[in-house]
Motif scaffolding. Sequence first.
Motif, mmCIF file in Angstrom:
data_model
loop_
_atom_site.group_PDB
_atom_site.id
_atom_site.type_symbol
_atom_site.label_atom_id
_atom_site.label_comp_id
_atom_site.label_asym_id
_atom_site.label_seq_id
_atom_site.Cartn_x
_atom_site.Cartn_y
_atom_site.Cartn_z
ATOM 1 N N ILE A 69 6.439 28.245 28.952
ATOM 2 C CA ILE A 69 7.833 27.913 28.665
ATOM 3 C C ILE A 69 8.471 27.222 29.866
ATOM 4 C CG2 ILE A 69 10.093 28.963 28.303
ATOM 5 C CD1 ILE A 69 8.635 30.957 26.442
ATOM 6 N N LEU A 70 8.133 27.739 31.051
ATOM 7 C CA LEU A 70 8.627 27.099 32.279
ATOM 8 C C LEU A 70 8.160 25.648 32.321
ATOM 9 C CD1 LEU A 70 9.977 27.441 35.063
ATOM 10 C CD2 LEU A 70 7.719 27.987 35.944
ATOM 11 N N LEU A 71 6.908 25.460 31.960
ATOM 12 C CA LEU A 71 6.347 24.117 31.946
ATOM 13 C C LEU A 71 7.120 23.229 30.972
ATOM 14 C CD1 LEU A 71 3.917 23.108 33.502
ATOM 15 C CD2 LEU A 71 2.581 23.311 31.406
ATOM 16 N N THR A 72 7.411 23.778 29.801
ATOM 17 C CA THR A 72 8.148 22.989 28.815
ATOM 18 C C THR A 72 9.525 22.629 29.337
ATOM 19 O OG1 THR A 72 7.082 24.417 27.216
ATOM 20 C CG2 THR A 72 8.714 22.897 26.366
ATOM 21 N N LEU A 73 10.188 23.606 29.959
ATOM 22 C CA LEU A 73 11.535 23.344 30.449
ATOM 23 C C LEU A 73 11.513 22.288 31.544
ATOM 24 C CD1 LEU A 73 13.021 26.935 30.603
ATOM 25 C CD2 LEU A 73 13.699 25.095 29.079
#
Lengths: 487, 192, 115, 164
Positions: free
Chosen positions: D55-59
């Motif tokens: 999710i961090l990567l997506t953000l």
Amino acid sequence: MMHLVPLFMAVPLAGAFLAALPNRRLPWLPDLLGNLAMTWLTVTALSMVGHSGLCAVGDWGYLGIVLRLDGLAVLMLIAINGIGLCATLFSVSYMDRYTARGRYYSLFLLMVAGMNGVVLTGDLFNLYVFMEIAAIASYALVAFGCQHEELEAAFKYAVLGSVASALILIAVAILYGLTGNLNMTAVAVRLAADTDQPATLLAVGLLLCGFALKAALVPFHAWLPDAHPSAPAPVSAMLSGVVIKALGIYVLCRLVFNVFGATAPLLLVLRTLGTVSMIVGVMLAIGQWDMKRLFAYHSISQIGYVALGIGLGTPLGIAGGLFHMVNHSVFKSLLFLNAGAVEYAAGTRDLKRLGGLRGQMPVTANTSLVASMSIAGIPPFNGFWSKLLIVMACIEAGQNWLAVAAIAVSLLTLASFLKVQRYAFFEAAKSALTGVKEVPVLMRTAMLILAALCILTSLAVLAGWREPLLIGWAADALRGGVFGGVQ
Amino acid sequence: MALLGILLFLMIIGAVIAVETRNLLSSIVCLGAIGFLLSIVFLFLGAPDLAITQLVVEILCLVILIRATIHRRVETVAGNREFVGLAVTVVMLAIVLMLAISMMAGFPSLGTSVLDRMAQAPSHFYLLQGKAQTGVTNIVTAILLDFRAYDTLGEATVLFCAVMGALAVLRRSARRRPEEGDAGDEGEGGAE
Amino acid sequence: MIYGLCLLLIVVGLYGVVTKRNVVKIVISLAIMEYGINLFLVLVGYRTHGTAPILEEGMMPETLVAQSVDPLPQALVLTSIVIGLAVLALMVALCVRLYERYGTFDVTEMKKLKG
Amino acid sequence: MSGGTHQGGMSLIVRTVTRWLKAFILLFGIYVVLYGHVSPGGGFAGGVVIACAYILLTLAEGRERTARLLSERLAAVLAVAGLLFFLGVGLAGMVGGRAFLDNFLVGDSGAEPALASGGIIELCEIAIGIIVSMSLFLAFAVLSRFRVSLGDGDETATGEGGAS
């Protein structure tokens, strides 16, 4: 046979997982998986007749989770999976209207797995977990069409359902604190040894509120008239036909009779809730013009009959209540499938805009007539026998006023369904509906099976009018008291 | 015990703010604070497993909630119902709470767990035999994945079910246009 | 006393669910209720000065029984936390879709349903 | 779809930090999954940590770049595979007349706890880690994708993320 019991959860779960796989090449695969799984479940449920016993998951006995199969569980399994099979048959054509077939069947099978789990479990917390599976799947299925009303209804349903689950979980925590066990039998033994504990009363109250919310008994019914009509028709059939029973009434009975012991005050509460639901539900139903909404209000009313019958606590009352529960599953799901068929063919389910569908949709019209007569309690059909048993039980128990109320509600139901028949099927055809054709063959098959069941279940009284086929066995499970049915 | 009381008190204050504040984002942040406090409370209550899980789940909750509300009209327009209805609700809830607390009087007091009161409770077996029977030293894991593995299967299924539900709810077009449908679908069917 | 505070937390959540008119607020209130219940379950299993139910190196199981807190409620709470997360995810999805339909999170502006 | 600044991810600093951080978060998540049987943690906590990494990567990086590492399709397949594996382990226990979800692999009880001492526990732990991480990533991905597909018609978007 007992070793097959975990498969009642494992098979629909496997089907649900496989149906959820992203797949574009095989659009028919979810249909196949759904119907195969439901067929297997129905056949196996029928083959369970006469068997009872315990099945310890993980082989830990009372230290782990125990599944218990008894008469009532088998009855519920047959109802859930049989109705489920009809609904999946109906879905094959009906769900053409919607996208994401794989997810639909996945959620449907998860709902079935959750209900089977609830019915079979002998463990309080496991009950909560499987109830959540069924509940969450049904929230999503109510919203499946993604229209304004559907989303709104689903949200309302999800909020009230979550509150109910929360109340139930608090009660489970209290019971665990009091007894140190989660196994229903062990809890029952402990509670019987240690009466007069006010905390037990609190747990009972919370459980009653929680499951009454799930069963939509009257002060807690606000979500049902929105949620049930909003779902796709086969899902409505499941929701009204079995979900409110498996998650609501069934657990209520199981806990009242087999865990807390059927004390007079508890039965009085059940009876009162039932009577109030019966009357209020039918009153609210009369003024409705949306077919499915009208049926939904009748679900409240009919669930009231079930609660009334079982709340009498007498052998006849319990038998009548359980019999009515099964009958209601059959005719109410048929009615919802009829409404779905009408909506599928005519594009609307508003009674004011319908009319004269008899000529164009003979199967739908005739099956709907059967279902209407069943729910209204007209003699040859199953609804008559179960209502008769409940009325007789009321008189036998000296509750004459309740018997009068039951008969009066039955008359109002009849009036309400005469209205449906007249406006939807009999009256002169509307010009807007001239192009309407009968629905595809699988949808017709599903409706015909259920209509046949409306008549066949009424034959169950031939096996013994006081305790129709299978019902006596199921009632024994409740009447067996704290140690209910299975050792 | 006093510390526990203080933490709980802070959580309740946070809860009241989260419920009552007009700004949705502050409300979400308050929820995060409550979850974080809860995680600390779990640590004090001898539940490190829960503390870790609560913490990471909390972070995820916040991310999901903020993602859902950011860039949307977040001011709470109609905060409350009219005063009378609100007062009635508060009084009713207060009565329910009082009733519940008074009924909890006979409940075993805090700190005397099932282990102290019942020699027959399954928890005894889990603690005594857990390692010998399952080969793991974290008894919570032993319960979760062996004694009550069936619950855990259900739990994983719940999560999957909710995600499937979210996928179903959030798909772009939910209904097919009538002309794409199969036969028997003519007329004004499907057009709502 | 502690139980009372815990119940109060649950009731605050319930209050939010009943009175608030914003869908996200309702979801948040439900989450608060969930937290209260999880805490309640852990409190039921708590034992004064109890340790975590993890067998340390060289520790006898009997010692663990004498000093550990009840592990079963913890396992239940772990399940309940995940269920809470799942419900939250689904309800947020519903909220987002409702917002797309109505352009608001306010329940009072969503009036497609009769009754 | 690829519209504007806010879909491309965040600033260079955030992206660089994320690039370094994601491996550690993933590693930590895997550690928590694998060592849940001897220390606090386990499949659920670890699974959430792994989901958080993605999710961090997506953000930070945007959806397109994350999809190259882990597409939604793959996530769904993995989640289903994990569930089927768990279920299969349960059913495998039934072979030979034993019970559903029987721990048929449990090792020598006297041995010191090692990675594989818990029998099916370790297998299930890993399966749960996969199920939880993939499901949650999927839920998040679909939530953020839905926002994009709206086109943000009635909103006065000022940029992505609360952090910027």
